[in-house]
Design an enzyme around this catalytic site. Structure first.
Site, PDB file in Angstrom:
ATOM      1  N   ASP A  37       0.842  -1.193   0.000  1.00  0.00           N
ATOM      2  CA  ASP A  37       0.000   0.000   0.000  1.00  0.00           C
ATOM      3  C   ASP A  37       0.883   1.251   0.000  1.00  0.00           C
ATOM      4  OD1 ASP A  37      -2.302   1.474   0.029  1.00  0.00           O
ATOM      5  OD2 ASP A  37      -2.682   1.230   2.177  1.00  0.00           O
ATOM      6  N   ASN A  39       1.367   3.471  -2.852  1.00  0.00           N
ATOM      7  CA  ASN A  39       1.935   3.949  -4.127  1.00  0.00           C
ATOM      8  C   ASN A  39       1.467   5.372  -4.440  1.00  0.00           C
ATOM      9  OD1 ASN A  39       2.878   1.360  -4.346  1.00  0.00           O
ATOM     10  ND2 ASN A  39       1.533   0.757  -6.027  1.00  0.00           N
ATOM     11  N   ARG A  41       0.311   7.691  -2.346  1.00  0.00           N
ATOM     12  CA  ARG A  41       0.882   8.680  -1.415  1.00  0.00           C
ATOM     13  C   ARG A  41       2.350   8.956  -1.739  1.00  0.00           C
ATOM     14  NH1 ARG A  41      -1.420   5.714   3.666  1.00  0.00           N
ATOM     15  NH2 ARG A  41      -2.150   4.388   1.969  1.00  0.00           N
ATOM     16  N   TRP A  42       3.064   7.935  -2.125  1.00  0.00           N
ATOM     17  CA  TRP A  42       4.483   8.103  -2.483  1.00  0.00           C
ATOM     18  C   TRP A  42       4.607   9.109  -3.623  1.00  0.00           C
ATOM     19  CZ3 TRP A  42       7.526   7.535  -6.781  1.00  0.00           C
ATOM     20  CH2 TRP A  42       8.921   7.432  -6.583  1.00  0.00           C
ATOM     21  N   ARG A  50      -0.055   9.603  -9.914  1.00  0.00           N
ATOM     22  CA  ARG A  50      -0.185   8.331  -9.201  1.00  0.00           C
ATOM     23  C   ARG A  50       0.479   7.169  -9.942  1.00  0.00           C
ATOM     24  NH1 ARG A  50      -3.729   7.479  -5.257  1.00  0.00           N
ATOM     25  NH2 ARG A  50      -4.206   5.378  -5.981  1.00  0.00           N
ATOM     26  N   HIS A  54       2.847   3.689  -8.880  1.00  0.00           N
ATOM     27  CA  HIS A  54       2.651   2.267  -9.194  1.00  0.00           C
ATOM     28  C   HIS A  54       3.888   1.703  -9.907  1.00  0.00           C
ATOM     29  CE1 HIS A  54      -1.365   2.467  -7.769  1.00  0.00           C
ATOM     30  NE2 HIS A  54      -1.878   3.142  -8.779  1.00  0.00           N
ATOM     31  N   ASN A  85     -10.316  -2.722  -6.051  1.00  0.00           N
ATOM     32  CA  ASN A  85      -9.515  -1.814  -6.899  1.00  0.00           C
ATOM     33  C   ASN A  85     -10.159  -1.688  -8.268  1.00  0.00           C
ATOM     34  OD1 ASN A  85      -6.193  -2.929  -5.805  1.00  0.00           O
ATOM     35  ND2 ASN A  85      -7.504  -1.334  -4.994  1.00  0.00           N
ATOM     36  N   ARG A 206       2.024  -5.164   6.141  1.00  0.00           N
ATOM     37  CA  ARG A 206       1.266  -4.119   5.436  1.00  0.00           C
ATOM     38  C   ARG A 206       2.091  -2.843   5.459  1.00  0.00           C
ATOM     39  NH1 ARG A 206      -4.886  -2.776   4.542  1.00  0.00           N
ATOM     40  NH2 ARG A 206      -4.514  -0.919   3.323  1.00  0.00           N
ATOM     41  N   ARG A 212      -5.367  -2.252   8.682  1.00  0.00           N
ATOM     42  CA  ARG A 212      -6.517  -2.951   8.083  1.00  0.00           C
ATOM     43  C   ARG A 212      -6.072  -4.206   7.352  1.00  0.00           C
ATOM     44  NH1 ARG A 212      -8.254   2.283   6.561  1.00  0.00           N
ATOM     45  NH2 ARG A 212      -7.148   2.190   4.583  1.00  0.00           N
ATOM     46  N   GLU A 225       1.002 -13.680  12.163  1.00  0.00           N
ATOM     47  CA  GLU A 225       1.527 -12.487  12.836  1.00  0.00           C
ATOM     48  C   GLU A 225       1.446 -11.303  11.873  1.00  0.00           C
ATOM     49  OE1 GLU A 225       2.631 -12.303  16.006  1.00  0.00           O
ATOM     50  OE2 GLU A 225       2.138 -14.424  16.274  1.00  0.00           O
TER      51      GLU A 225
HETATM   52  C1  FPP Z   1      -1.728   0.511  -3.390  1.00  0.00           C
HETATM   53  O1  FPP Z   1      -1.339   1.793  -3.675  1.00  0.00           O
HETATM   54  C2  FPP Z   1      -1.241  -0.462  -4.311  1.00  0.00           C
HETATM   55  C3  FPP Z   1      -1.956  -1.077  -5.299  1.00  0.00           C
HETATM   56  C4  FPP Z   1      -3.096  -0.533  -6.036  1.00  0.00           C
HETATM   57  C5  FPP Z   1      -1.584  -2.430  -5.680  1.00  0.00           C
HETATM   58  C6  FPP Z   1      -0.127  -2.713  -5.826  1.00  0.00           C
HETATM   59  C7  FPP Z   1       0.372  -2.446  -7.178  1.00  0.00           C
HETATM   60  C8  FPP Z   1       1.665  -2.384  -7.482  1.00  0.00           C
HETATM   61  C9  FPP Z   1       2.733  -2.591  -6.503  1.00  0.00           C
HETATM   62  C10 FPP Z   1       2.086  -2.046  -8.852  1.00  0.00           C
HETATM   63  C11 FPP Z   1       2.116  -3.129  -9.840  1.00  0.00           C
HETATM   64  C12 FPP Z   1       2.330  -4.493  -9.362  1.00  0.00           C
HETATM   65  C13 FPP Z   1       2.855  -5.447 -10.126  1.00  0.00           C
HETATM   66  C14 FPP Z   1       2.911  -6.841  -9.670  1.00  0.00           C
HETATM   67  C15 FPP Z   1       3.413  -5.155 -11.439  1.00  0.00           C
HETATM   68  P1  FPP Z   1      -2.444   2.912  -3.561  1.00  0.00           P
HETATM   69  O2  FPP Z   1      -2.659   3.452  -4.926  1.00  0.00           O
HETATM   70  O3  FPP Z   1      -3.671   2.363  -2.890  1.00  0.00           O
HETATM   71  O4  FPP Z   1      -1.724   3.933  -2.618  1.00  0.00           O
HETATM   72  P2  FPP Z   1      -2.431   5.065  -1.731  1.00  0.00           P
HETATM   73  O5  FPP Z   1      -3.233   4.331  -0.673  1.00  0.00           O
HETATM   74  O6  FPP Z   1      -1.269   5.801  -1.190  1.00  0.00           O
HETATM   75  O7  FPP Z   1      -3.290   5.873  -2.677  1.00  0.00           O
END
Ligand code: FPP
Length: 277
Positions: A37, A39, A41-42, A50, A54, A85, A206, A212, A225
Site C-alpha cells: 500500500d 503507491n 501517497r508516495w 499516481r 505504481h 480496486n 502491510r 486494516r 503475525e
Molecule cells: C496501493 O497503492 C497499491 C496497489 C493498487 C496495488 C499494488 C500495485 C503495485 C505494486 C504495482 C504493480 C504491481 C505489479 C505486480 C506489477 P495505492 O494506490 O492504494 O496507494 P495510496 O493508498 O497511497 O493511494
C-alpha cells in the site's frame, strides 16, 4: 524450512547480510504475505502522478522477490490488485495497472528465471483482460519448473469472493458425492481455497501504516503475525523484509495456547464466586 534451492546469502547487500546475520535460520517463516500500500501517497508527496507511484511499486515487487529468493523463502504472496480496486478506481488507473502488470511480466521473466522464482496467481483471473491473462499464463508456464520462491500475485482478488468460490466448489462436490453438511470440516474448506496448495502465511506485512486487512486472505490469516510499517510500498526493499522477519522472530506464537513459559494456573474458587455474585 527453505525453498528447495541453494541459499544465495552472498548475493544480499552488505546491509541485508547484517540483518540476516541476526536471524535464526531454523525459525524463518515459510510464507510471507504482503499488502502493498502507499503507491499513490508516495507519488503525491513528490507531486508526481499516481501512475509513477505504481511504476516504482512494481520495482519494489522485483527487489523484494529477489531478496526472498536469496534467503530461500518458500512462499511470497503479494496483494497486487483487489476486486475493489477494479470496481472503485478510475478506469484509466485500472487500465494503467493492467498494462503495468503485462510489461512487468514481460520485462522480468529473465530475472525470475535467474532467481529460480516460480510464478503463480490467485483471484478471479478469468475476469482480467485476455491479453493480460495470456501474459500471465506465459510466465507461469515458463517458470513452472523453478524450485525456489513461489511468488503468488493476488489479482482481481477478494478474500470474501474467494470464500464464495470455495463454498460453491465444496457444495458441488457434496452434491456429487452425497455428503451431508454436518460432515464438512475445516480441511474441506481449505481444499477449495485458491491457496489449497500452500501453507497459511506465518507473517503478514502491510506497508504505509493502515491497520486494516482489506479483504486479504481472510481464512488463511487466522493465526498469522501482523507487521505494519509506516514505510510506503515504493520505498520498501529487501532489507525491510528482513527487518520484518527479525521482528517476527522476536514474537512468541501461541495458536490459542498459553506459550512456552505458561505455568500452572492456580485455582482460586473464591475469586470465581466473587465474580459471579
Ligand atoms: C496501493 O497503492 C497499491 C496497489 C493498487 C496495488 C499494488 C500495485 C503495485 C505494486 C504495482 C504493480 C504491481 C505489479 C505486480 C506489477 P495505492 O494506490 O492504494 O496507494 P495510496 O493508498 O497511497 O493511494
Amino acid at each position: 524450512m527453505s525453498a528447495s534451492s541453494t541459499l544465495r546469502i552472498h548475493e544480499l547487500t552488505a546491509e541485508e547480510r547484517a540483518v540476516y546475520a541476526t536471524l535464526k535460520p531454523e525459525r524463518l517463516p515459510e510464507h510471507i504475505a504482503i499488502i502493498m500500500d502507499g503507491n499513490g501517497r508516495w507519488a503525491g508527496r513528490r507531486s508526481l502522478k499516481r501512475f509513477l507511484g505504481h511504476q516504482q511499486g512494481a520495482r519494489s515487487v522485483q527487489m523484494v522477490t529477489e531478496t526472498a529468493s536469496r534467503i530461500g523463502l518458500p512462499w511470497l504472496t503479494l496483494y497486487a490488485f483487489s476486486l475493489e480496486n477494479s470496481l472503485r478506481r478510475p478506469r484509466a488507473e485500472v487500465s494503467f495497472l493492467m498494462r503495468l502488470l503485462r510489461s512487468y511480466l514481460e520485462s522480468n521473466l529473465q530475472r525470475m528465471m535467474d532467481n529460480n522464482v516460480r510464478m503463480r496467481y490467485i483471484g478471479r483471473i478469468h475476469d482480467l483482460p485476455p491479453e493480460v491473462q495470456e501474459k500471465m499464463q506465459w510466465v507461469q508456464d515458463a517458470t513452472a519448473r523453478n524450485t525456489g520462491t513461489t511468488l503468488t500475485l493476488a489479482l482481481n482478488y477478494g478474500g470474501r469472493s474467494e470464500l464464495v468460490d470455495a463454498f460453491r466448489g465444496l457444495a458441488r462436490e457434496m452434491e456429487r458425492k452425497h455428503i451431508a453438511p454436518d460432515r464438512i470440516t475445516e480441511e474441506d474448506i481449505h481444499r477449495h481455497l485458491y491457496t489449497a496448495h500452500m501453507p497459511d502465511p506465518d507473517l503478514l506485512i502491510r506497508t504505509s501504516g493502515e491497520m486494516r486487512i482489506s479483504n486479504y486472505l481472510l481464512w488463511q490469516i487466522a493465526y498469522t503475525e501482523i507487521f505494519v510499517t509506516e514505510r510506503l510500498w515504493p520505498d520498501f526493499r529487501g532489507i525491510h523484509l528482513l527487518e520484518a522477519i527479525a521482528d517476527f522472530q522476536r514474537r512468541e506464537r501461541r495458536y490459542g495456547g498459553i506459550g512456552e513459559d505458561g505455568g500452572e494456573v492456580e485455582e482460586d474458587p473464591q475469586r470465581i464466586h466473587i465474580a459471579a455474585s
